[in-house]
Design a protein around this motif. Sequence first.
Motif, PDB file in Angstrom:
ATOM      1  N   TYR A   1      46.006 -25.831   4.285  1.00  0.00           N
ATOM      2  CA  TYR A   1      46.699 -25.341   5.478  1.00  0.00           C
ATOM      3  C   TYR A   1      45.713 -24.718   6.472  1.00  0.00           C
ATOM      4  N   GLY A   2      44.417 -24.945   6.233  1.00  0.00           N
ATOM      5  CA  GLY A   2      43.440 -24.616   7.270  1.00  0.00           C
ATOM      6  C   GLY A   2      42.591 -23.387   7.049  1.00  0.00           C
ATOM      7  N   ALA A   3      42.667 -22.755   5.868  1.00  0.00           N
ATOM      8  CA  ALA A   3      41.842 -21.560   5.623  1.00  0.00           C
ATOM      9  C   ALA A   3      40.361 -21.896   5.803  1.00  0.00           C
ATOM     10  N   ALA A   4      39.607 -20.943   6.333  1.00  0.00           N
ATOM     11  CA  ALA A   4      38.179 -21.166   6.560  1.00  0.00           C
ATOM     12  C   ALA A   4      37.429 -21.102   5.237  1.00  0.00           C
ATOM     13  N   ARG A   5      37.886 -20.177   4.364  1.00  0.00           N
ATOM     14  CA  ARG A   5      37.185 -19.964   3.106  1.00  0.00           C
ATOM     15  C   ARG A   5      38.162 -19.352   2.113  1.00  0.00           C
ATOM     16  N   VAL A   6      38.127 -19.826   0.869  1.00  0.00           N
ATOM     17  CA  VAL A   6      39.026 -19.291  -0.149  1.00  0.00           C
ATOM     18  C   VAL A   6      38.211 -18.887  -1.366  1.00  0.00           C
ATOM     19  N   THR A   7      38.415 -17.661  -1.835  1.00  0.00           N
ATOM     20  CA  THR A   7      37.827 -17.236  -3.099  1.00  0.00           C
ATOM     21  C   THR A   7      38.955 -17.138  -4.118  1.00  0.00           C
ATOM     22  N   ALA A   8      38.814 -17.868  -5.222  1.00  0.00           N
ATOM     23  CA  ALA A   8      39.835 -17.856  -6.275  1.00  0.00           C
ATOM     24  C   ALA A   8      39.290 -17.080  -7.467  1.00  0.00           C
ATOM     25  N   VAL A   9      40.057 -16.083  -7.907  1.00  0.00           N
ATOM     26  CA  VAL A   9      39.616 -15.236  -9.021  1.00  0.00           C
ATOM     27  C   VAL A   9      40.571 -15.375 -10.197  1.00  0.00           C
TER      28      VAL A   9
ATOM     29  N   HIS B   1      43.993  -2.451   1.052  1.00  0.00           N
ATOM     30  CA  HIS B   1      42.725  -1.911   1.551  1.00  0.00           C
ATOM     31  C   HIS B   1      41.775  -3.018   2.029  1.00  0.00           C
ATOM     32  N   LEU B   2      41.876  -4.174   1.390  1.00  0.00           N
ATOM     33  CA  LEU B   2      40.937  -5.264   1.705  1.00  0.00           C
ATOM     34  C   LEU B   2      41.314  -6.028   2.965  1.00  0.00           C
ATOM     35  N   LEU B   3      42.583  -5.881   3.404  1.00  0.00           N
ATOM     36  CA  LEU B   3      43.050  -6.708   4.511  1.00  0.00           C
ATOM     37  C   LEU B   3      42.628  -6.166   5.877  1.00  0.00           C
ATOM     38  N   ALA B   4      42.276  -7.109   6.744  1.00  0.00           N
ATOM     39  CA  ALA B   4      41.984  -6.776   8.141  1.00  0.00           C
ATOM     40  C   ALA B   4      43.303  -6.525   8.870  1.00  0.00           C
ATOM     41  N   ASP B   5      43.256  -5.933  10.052  1.00  0.00           N
ATOM     42  CA  ASP B   5      44.461  -5.814  10.870  1.00  0.00           C
ATOM     43  C   ASP B   5      44.974  -7.225  11.160  1.00  0.00           C
ATOM     44  N   GLY B   6      46.263  -7.419  11.046  1.00  0.00           N
ATOM     45  CA  GLY B   6      46.827  -8.762  11.241  1.00  0.00           C
ATOM     46  C   GLY B   6      46.728  -9.599   9.966  1.00  0.00           C
ATOM     47  N   GLY B   7      46.058  -9.052   8.958  1.00  0.00           N
ATOM     48  CA  GLY B   7      45.886  -9.775   7.693  1.00  0.00           C
ATOM     49  C   GLY B   7      47.197  -9.895   6.930  1.00  0.00           C
ATOM     50  N   ILE B   8      47.223 -10.831   6.006  1.00  0.00           N
ATOM     51  CA  ILE B   8      48.475 -11.169   5.321  1.00  0.00           C
ATOM     52  C   ILE B   8      48.369 -10.934   3.818  1.00  0.00           C
ATOM     53  N   LEU B   9      49.368 -10.198   3.310  1.00  0.00           N
ATOM     54  CA  LEU B   9      49.467  -9.972   1.868  1.00  0.00           C
ATOM     55  C   LEU B   9      50.544 -10.893   1.315  1.00  0.00           C
ATOM     56  N   VAL B  10      50.154 -11.720   0.365  1.00  0.00           N
ATOM     57  CA  VAL B  10      51.103 -12.605  -0.328  1.00  0.00           C
ATOM     58  C   VAL B  10      51.221 -12.036  -1.737  1.00  0.00           C
ATOM     59  N   THR B  11      52.378 -11.517  -2.075  1.00  0.00           N
ATOM     60  CA  THR B  11      52.460 -10.797  -3.340  1.00  0.00           C
ATOM     61  C   THR B  11      53.700 -11.207  -4.127  1.00  0.00           C
ATOM     62  N   SER B  12      53.511 -11.333  -5.435  1.00  0.00           N
ATOM     63  CA  SER B  12      54.544 -11.924  -6.261  1.00  0.00           C
ATOM     64  C   SER B  12      54.675 -11.197  -7.589  1.00  0.00           C
ATOM     65  N   SER B  13      55.838 -11.320  -8.200  1.00  0.00           N
ATOM     66  CA  SER B  13      56.042 -10.792  -9.551  1.00  0.00           C
ATOM     67  C   SER B  13      56.962 -11.736 -10.307  1.00  0.00           C
ATOM     68  N   CYS B  14      56.572 -12.073 -11.529  1.00  0.00           N
ATOM     69  CA  CYS B  14      57.435 -12.949 -12.339  1.00  0.00           C
ATOM     70  C   CYS B  14      57.971 -12.206 -13.557  1.00  0.00           C
ATOM     71  N   SER B  15      57.864 -10.844 -13.545  1.00  0.00           N
ATOM     72  CA  SER B  15      58.384 -10.068 -14.674  1.00  0.00           C
ATOM     73  C   SER B  15      59.916 -10.044 -14.627  1.00  0.00           C
ATOM     74  N   HIS B  16      60.547 -10.474 -15.699  1.00  0.00           N
ATOM     75  CA  HIS B  16      62.009 -10.480 -15.751  1.00  0.00           C
ATOM     76  C   HIS B  16      62.602  -9.083 -15.605  1.00  0.00           C
ATOM     77  N   HIS B  17      61.895  -8.091 -16.103  1.00  0.00           N
ATOM     78  CA  HIS B  17      62.480  -6.750 -16.154  1.00  0.00           C
ATOM     79  C   HIS B  17      62.204  -5.914 -14.914  1.00  0.00           C
ATOM     80  N   VAL B  18      61.549  -6.513 -13.915  1.00  0.00           N
ATOM     81  CA  VAL B  18      61.352  -5.819 -12.635  1.00  0.00           C
ATOM     82  C   VAL B  18      62.201  -6.554 -11.607  1.00  0.00           C
TER      83      VAL B  18
ATOM     84  N   ALA C   1      52.324 -22.504   4.900  1.00  0.00           N
ATOM     85  CA  ALA C   1      51.741 -23.506   5.818  1.00  0.00           C
ATOM     86  C   ALA C   1      51.319 -22.925   7.168  1.00  0.00           C
ATOM     87  N   GLY C   2      52.137 -22.045   7.723  1.00  0.00           N
ATOM     88  CA  GLY C   2      51.832 -21.558   9.070  1.00  0.00           C
ATOM     89  C   GLY C   2      50.916 -20.344   9.132  1.00  0.00           C
ATOM     90  N   TYR C   3      50.472 -19.851   8.000  1.00  0.00           N
ATOM     91  CA  TYR C   3      49.788 -18.543   7.998  1.00  0.00           C
ATOM     92  C   TYR C   3      48.311 -18.596   7.620  1.00  0.00           C
TER      93      TYR C   3
END
Length: 399
Positions: free
Chosen positions: A242-250, A330-347, A217-219
């Motif tokens: 939550y206010g994003a200017a533009r979202v690309t969903a792939v 590599h794609l993120l600007a300075d101050g940019g935010i990486l949201v990263t997840s894993s749902c693999s049971h074995h990791v 919400a805050g990011y």
Amino acid sequence: MTGHTVRGAIKLRRGREARARAGHPWVYAGEIEEVVGDPIGGDVVDVLSSSGAFIGRGYVNFKSQIAIRMLTWRDEPVDDQWFVRTLSKAVEHRRLIAPGCRAMRLVHSEGDGLPGLIVDAYDDCLVFQFLTLGMDLRRALLVPALMQLWGAKHAYERSDVRSREYEGLEQRAGFLSQPFDVNRSIVENGFRFMVDVERGQKTGHFLDQRENRASLAGYCEGRKVLDCFSYTGAFAVHAAGYGAARVTAVDISASALEQARRNAALNGFDDRVQLVEANVFDYLREKASSPEARGSYDMVILDPPAFTKTRHATESALRGYKEINLRAAHLLADGGILVTSSCSHHVDDYTFVQVVESALKDAGRRARVLEHRGQGRDHPVLAGVPETSYLKFLVLQMV
Ligand code: SAH
């Protein structure tokens, strides 16, 4: 299947009792010394130490590697009332953690003391997965009982999962109540989504990220967001809301993107959400090699499917995580935010954090940890039972 239903006992081999005694719900076939009586698949048995001391009770399936799933460590009857009481505790827990929330996981297998049973609630519609013989055989008890506890009108089965083979069961899907419209409307964190419980992945919607989505919400304000592995746009819609200017969903699935388009429109965000049908690996590789795209995103979300279902394939899964996190960095600007997840049971969590850190290092980026989270509390993790914990979720800001 009423009354006291213990049908025999299982004596464990000497030296193999510690895990069951400590409250872990799995007993492997190789740990059994002796079967007393003639219990058949699905029956509840007493689990005893090699010297005959009571450890607990569970249901058996001799066709499965996991021959017993423990249900209780108390000397109490495991009858219909026991199952209804345990379902009711699961519902109570949800009312405590998210009062009023109508779209959430109601029963999370071992995490709720009901191994082999998964139930997701989409408002007044419940979607069941019976993953073990012991639960499959009790469907006539479980379905109406939980529908009543939750106030549900509809029920659907999505036991179309491979793991049922290990239990000697066929895959199964279909209505558990009178037929109804399989496109269900839900509200998640104040946003609306349509969930297709018949054709959607798993039970239709990835409820395990509900609390993590809210944590963004805050990011998002004013940011240019890339939502990778978007499925039906759950993260994309939250980011826009939550206010994003533009979202690309792939996503690689055209039908998932079609649903994402509908979900964006339902919330009035269709002007800010753009959809791309592509393989994320190719998409990120291409973007990361383009000088204009490098450093041009303010937020990249990575929520891939489990890259490994087996322990053996962990190495290649880690390479997958490394690659997408490196390109995202590599794609993120300075101050940019990486949201990263894993749902693999074995990791496990530590290994995932290490992979992400090594991707950041290779990309020459330093980052601040904003969030370090796991699966939502409607997917309970049991202390001492690492198998119940699978989702890793990090939010990192490039500094
Ligand atoms: N982020 C989603 C859940 C993602 S599930 C949510 O919050 O609901 C994983 C998604 O990844 C699925 O929709 C699947 O179609 C997609 N997928 C799997 N492999 C892919 C690939 N190589 N490229 C793009 N999408 C992929």
